[in-house]
Design a protein around this motif. Structure first.
Motif, mmCIF file in Angstrom:
data_model
loop_
_atom_site.group_PDB
_atom_site.id
_atom_site.type_symbol
_atom_site.label_atom_id
_atom_site.label_comp_id
_atom_site.label_asym_id
_atom_site.label_seq_id
_atom_site.Cartn_x
_atom_site.Cartn_y
_atom_site.Cartn_z
ATOM 1 N N ILE A 1 17.250 49.915 14.004
ATOM 2 C CA ILE A 1 18.492 50.631 13.675
ATOM 3 C C ILE A 1 19.527 50.439 14.782
ATOM 4 C CG2 ILE A 1 19.488 52.941 13.390
ATOM 5 C CD1 ILE A 1 16.924 53.697 11.863
ATOM 6 N N ALA A 2 19.067 50.483 16.038
ATOM 7 C CA ALA A 2 19.995 50.284 17.160
ATOM 8 C C ALA A 2 20.634 48.903 17.103
ATOM 9 C CB ALA A 2 19.256 50.482 18.478
ATOM 10 N N SER A 3 19.852 47.890 16.792
ATOM 11 C CA SER A 3 20.380 46.524 16.700
ATOM 12 C C SER A 3 21.382 46.399 15.558
ATOM 13 C CB SER A 3 19.237 45.530 16.491
ATOM 14 O OG SER A 3 18.375 45.512 17.599
ATOM 15 N N LEU A 4 21.070 47.052 14.424
ATOM 16 C CA LEU A 4 21.988 47.010 13.286
ATOM 17 C C LEU A 4 23.322 47.665 13.635
ATOM 18 C CD1 LEU A 4 19.548 47.846 10.340
ATOM 19 C CD2 LEU A 4 20.683 45.666 10.751
ATOM 20 N N GLY B 1 27.115 46.260 13.519
ATOM 21 C CA GLY B 1 27.945 46.855 12.482
ATOM 22 C C GLY B 1 27.345 46.829 11.098
ATOM 23 N N ARG B 2 26.023 46.635 11.000
ATOM 24 C CA ARG B 2 25.374 46.603 9.685
ATOM 25 C C ARG B 2 24.621 47.906 9.420
ATOM 26 N NH1 ARG B 2 21.637 41.656 10.049
ATOM 27 N NH2 ARG B 2 21.677 42.228 12.249
ATOM 28 N N ALA C 1 17.641 57.013 6.092
ATOM 29 C CA ALA C 1 18.759 57.789 5.558
ATOM 30 C C ALA C 1 19.252 58.822 6.567
ATOM 31 C CB ALA C 1 18.346 58.472 4.252
ATOM 32 N N GLU C 2 18.320 59.367 7.337
ATOM 33 C CA GLU C 2 18.711 60.341 8.360
ATOM 34 C C GLU C 2 19.631 59.714 9.406
ATOM 35 O OE1 GLU C 2 14.969 61.670 9.836
ATOM 36 O OE2 GLU C 2 14.495 62.866 8.054
ATOM 37 N N GLN C 3 19.558 58.385 9.530
ATOM 38 C CA GLN C 3 20.400 57.666 10.489
ATOM 39 C C GLN C 3 21.533 56.913 9.791
ATOM 40 O OE1 GLN C 3 19.855 57.956 13.795
ATOM 41 N NE2 GLN C 3 18.182 59.364 13.286
ATOM 42 N N GLY C 4 21.769 57.239 8.506
ATOM 43 C CA GLY C 4 22.855 56.603 7.776
ATOM 44 C C GLY C 4 22.579 55.173 7.384
ATOM 45 N N MET C 5 21.307 54.805 7.264
ATOM 46 C CA MET C 5 20.929 53.428 6.936
ATOM 47 C C MET C 5 20.311 53.353 5.537
ATOM 48 S SD MET C 5 21.548 51.358 9.536
ATOM 49 C CE MET C 5 22.272 51.642 11.167
#
Length: 885
Positions: free
Chosen positions: A373-376, A380-381, A408-412
């Motif tokens: 998630i950090a890399s995304l 900006g993905r 989803a909790e992280q907006g992904m």
């Protein structure tokens, strides 16, 4: 209307309908019996479908039940609202062609208003818009005012599922009062949960052709359903199922373990509701024999358990705890469902085992997901790649919905299409690995001619029998004649060939036509299977001559192979009995494969069976063999067999009369397989291996008879070859020689490590003599050959003790690739450095992966020839990291 506990309500309902001449039936298992349309029982009517469809005769035309149910379509909503749950109990009274609307309506009203004393003015009724009969009964016979009888359309008050029995329904609703909102209309009050449905009465009176045509049924049925937890909400004056007494007691136990209080923090409340609901489902599923798996019901169980365990982590519970809460679930429901108490030890063991298994991977999986998630975010993905979702599932045991929830909790979001594609690839590989030879002549049961008589099996007492060919199937279709060289399936009226069933493989052999004592027509049988309508399918190829439908033939089973199979099958029975004596009565068969080479026996147990336990098991089996005890078979009523203590295979469906096999002094089992007539015929038994198959399921492989002699010869050859390789004259010297070699290798490795450390020490002073300095931080790297990750860690610790203000990347290049290890000082971290991200990006240059904590992290080398380029990228990576902080 007095406060009434959930357990008391259940008993009041069932007793009330018993007083109306209903037979009280126990709740069916959550595992559907004979209904492939359902994964889990999800309604009170589902287990009774066979009675409504006329496929079985009910114990009475009037029946009442409290059915345990599980529904999982809204699993992701459980916890986020207090309305959703996966487990519930459904009260129901049913009529199979006996009483109809008058009685169903009158008794429902009597139970609610008289037995439970619910004020009549708080109840509302809905009926199907054209069901004048039901509306008239409610108004004129029961006395419900017309303005509290609401007519609704087909979507709300008509039960129909495709073609077949269907009909209108009438629902009883309860008004919870102004505290839940104003009353402007029935529909509005329902939307704000002021009015809630508590009981649905289904009047099954039509037969639908599925095309909009409805014929009145001669024998009408009643199917009613009332959620026990919903009724308890009404009688206890609480908002939702999580506040009902028995459910609340479970939540209080969780709260006590977590040190939190319900209704103090919404995020914690969500986790409390998730765990409370899921542990209820889990306990009942395991109690009905479901174990965690990667597909089917077992996957549902795994999802529930792991989602609950993850929410335990969110509450700060970092050790297994669900197995403790399971005891409270059993205490609250054990009176109504005694099977929970009977299987309490088993339930707790399975839940604890799965918890501990997930605990070993959840932290690493969470770390990986956080890194992804950090890399995304940096790029900006917002969509996590399917390969990463697959890795979380395959490597770390994260069910898809758990990953989706955490993302989803992280907006992904997830690339589910990519995930499913990888899952399908894996499934196809697995299928290819285990697939047996496919017979191209077989086109499935559809190829069997309709109306064909069932095959009579005569193979318990003989391996040769005369028969007539009823059908020939080649190239997927029925034919009248078969020529030599053609693959085909033969169906006979009578056969001694055993068809694969119960884990025992099908027989092989020949089907011949003899002339003057010689076979002039030979069909080679390579397998025998059962068709859907009781026919035995002899699969093989015609090797010589011509065959016609109607020919008289002689069926000859490979007797030597059959004898080997029988030895292994009887040994499997002795094995189960021995395992139960050594390990305990919780051991049950979970599956088996019995062929001529070996027996593979799967059984329920929750840890590796120890070497001494296996020795005791093997000893018990061989003692039974040496006693030369008779092996007997007898057909008897199933209830009589149960009284004898006969073991049944869980989930197997048995008729009223069963075949019972007694082998030795302690083995009595339901079984339709073939067996030796005396334990001495097994010859000898040897356990070859013991391993894990799935959570809570172990596997033993054993051999018998000539296969034991073959195994001994193989082992002797291995020992002889090993002794020869080590230049020993006597294989008995192998243990001492191997121990000496192992000691020499350990000492050599220690010397290598010592020398590597010495080399590293001499190089350390050199790399810090003239380091690159970025934003006041020294940036260095060091490359070593043929060292283990532990050596890199020790060197990293040494740098940390000796230096300040640094970032160091240590590299070990080995034959299998190697590793990067990054160490950052405290001051470097304060300026924005992160070892996990540094090693991740450095490793990525080589095609490797990595990650870890801010101060230390390890990564793998992909392409060794890219190591120099990767290390040259270090300064740029650090420059970006420190200047952007």
């Amino acid at each position: 209307m007095e406060w009434t506990g959930l357990n008391q309500l259940r008993e009041q309902y069932l007793s009330f309908f018993e007083s109306k001449n209903h037979t009280r039936m126990d709740s069916a298992s959550l595992v559907p019996q004979g209904d492939k349309s359902l994964l889990l029982i999800n309604s009170g009517m589902a287990p009774l479908k066979k009675y409504f469809l006329g496929q079985a005769v009910p114990p009475n035309v009037r029946v009442t039940t409290c059915q345990k149910c599980i529904r999982t379509p809204d699993i992701e909503r459980v916890g986020k609202t207090a309305r959703h749950g996966t487990f519930f109990e459904m009260l129901g009274n049913f009529s199979f062609g006996d009483y109809f609307k008058h009685e169903a309506i009158a008794w429902a009203w009597e139970f609610l208003t008289q037995k439970l004393a619910i004020p009549a003015e708080k109840l509302w009724i809905t009926v199907f818009e054209s069901d004048d009969e039901a509306a008239e009964i409610w108004e004129k016979e029961i006395g419900v005012p017309a303005d509290r009888i609401v007519r609704l359309g087909k979507a709300d008050n008509f039960w129909e599922h495709g073609s077949g029995p269907c009909g209108p329904c009438s629902e009883i609703h309860f008004d919870r009062g102004e505290a839940y909102g104003p009353f402007e209309s029935f529909e509005q009050a329902g939307d704000c949960d002021r009015i809630i449905e508590i009981w649905n009465l289904v009047f099954s009176q039509f037969d639908s052709d599925g095309k909009g045509n409805y014929a009145e049924m001669a024998h009408k049925n009643i199917d009613t359903g009332m959620g026990l937890e919903r009724l308890a909400c009404v009688m206890q004056g609480v908002d939702n199922l999580f506040e009902v007494d028995t459910v609340q007691n479970i939540m209080k136990h969780i709260s006590e373990i977590a040190g939190v209080t319900y209704k103090q923090d919404e995020k914690k409340d969500i986790s409390l509701r998730v765990i409370t609901d899921h542990i209820r489902s889990t306990v009942f599923m395991v109690g009905d024999g479901i174990t965690p798996a990667n597909e089917g019901r077992g996957y549902v169980l795994k999802r529930l358990l792991r989602r609950a365990a993850r929410h335990g982590r969110l509450l700060g519970i970092n050790e297994p705890f669900l197995y403790k809460v399971a005891e409270t679930v059993i205490r609250e429901s054990g009176d109504a469902y005694p099977e929970l108490r009977d299987k309490q030890d088993l339930i707790i063991k399975i839940i604890r085992f799965e918890e501990e298994s997930f605990a070993r991977t959840i932290d690493r999986g969470t770390e990986m997901l956080t890194s992804v998630i950090a890399s995304l975010r940096e790029s900006g993905r917002t969509e996590i790649a399917g390969k990463d979702v697959f890795t979380l599932s395959d490597t770390y045991g994260f069910p898809l919905d758990l990953t989706a929830e955490m993302a989803a909790e992280q907006g992904m979001t997830l690339d589910e299409e990519g995930f499913y594609a990888l899952m399908e690839e894996q499934k196809q590989r697995a299928r290819a690995d285990r697939a047996s030879k496919v017979k191209t002549s077989w086109g499935g049961d559809a190829a069997v001619p309709k109306g064909l008589a069932k095959t009579v099996f005569t193979g318990y007492g003989k391996t040769t029998d005369n028969a007539k060919i009823l059908a020939i199937i080649a190239d997927g279709k029925a034919v009248d004649t078969l020529e030599a060289g053609t693959d085909a399936v033969l169906i006979l009226d009578t056969t001694p060939f055993y068809a694969e069933s119960g884990g025992q493989v099908g027989d092989t052999g020949e089907i011949n036509i003899y002339a003057e004592g010689e076979a002039e027509v030979t069909f080679g049988v390579s397998d025998t299977q059962k068709g859907g309508d009781g026919q035995y399918l002899h699969i093989g190829a015609l090797e010589e001559g011509t065959l016609h439908v109607g020919d008289s033939v002689t069926a000859v089973v490979d007797a030597e192979r059959r004898a080997a199979i029988m030895r292994n099958h009887t040994a499997a029975h002795l094995l189960q009995a021995a395992l139960r004596r050594v390990l305990g009565d919780h051991v049950h068969q979970s599956g088996q494969l019995v062929n001529a080479e070996h027996c593979r026996f799967d059984y329920s147990h929750f840890s590796a069976t120890e070497k001494d336990e296996l020795s005791r098991v093997e000893k018990l089996i061989n003692e039974e063999i040496l006693k030369a005890l008779p092996v007997t078979t007898e057909e008897m009523p199933i209830e009589e067999a149960k009284k004898l203590g006969a073991m049944a295979l869980f989930g197997e469906k048995y008729g009223d009369v069963v075949r019972v096999v007694t082998a030795g002094d302690s083995s009595v089992e339901f079984c339709g397989g073939t067996h030796v007539s005396n334990t001495a015929q097994i010859g000898l038994c040897r356990i070859v291996s013991e391993s894990s198959v799935a959570a809570g399921v172990r596997r033993i492989e054993l051999v018998t008879g000539a296969n034991v002699l073959r195994l001994m010869a193989q082992n002797d050859a291995l020992l002889s070859d090993a002794a020869h390789a080590l230049k020993l004259a006597n294989p008995a010297e192998l243990p001492e020689k191997c121990a000496a070699i192992s000691t020499e290798l350990r000492e050599a490795q220690r010397e290598i490590d010592r020398l590597n450390q010495k080399i590293a020490n001499s190089m350390l002073s050199g790399i810090f003599e003239n380091p690159d300095v970025i934003e006041g931080i020294k940036v260095v790297y060091l490359t070593l050959s043929d060292v283990k990750p532990d050596v890199l860690r020790r060197i990293g610790d040494q740098i940390r003790d000796q230096e300040k203000d640094f970032i160091a990347v240590l590299t070990a290049v080995n034959n299998d690739g190697g590793n990067f290890y990054c160490v950052c000082s405290k001051s470097a971290i304060e300026k924005g450095a992160h070892a996990g991200k540094i090693v991740q990006r450095v490793a990525a240059v080589t095609g490797g992966k990595g990650g870890g904590r801010p101060d230390t992290a390890m990564g793998g080398i992909g392409k060794k020839y890219m190591v120099d380029e990767a290390l040259e990228s270090l300064n740029g990576i650090v420059q970006t990291m420190l200047t952007q902080a």
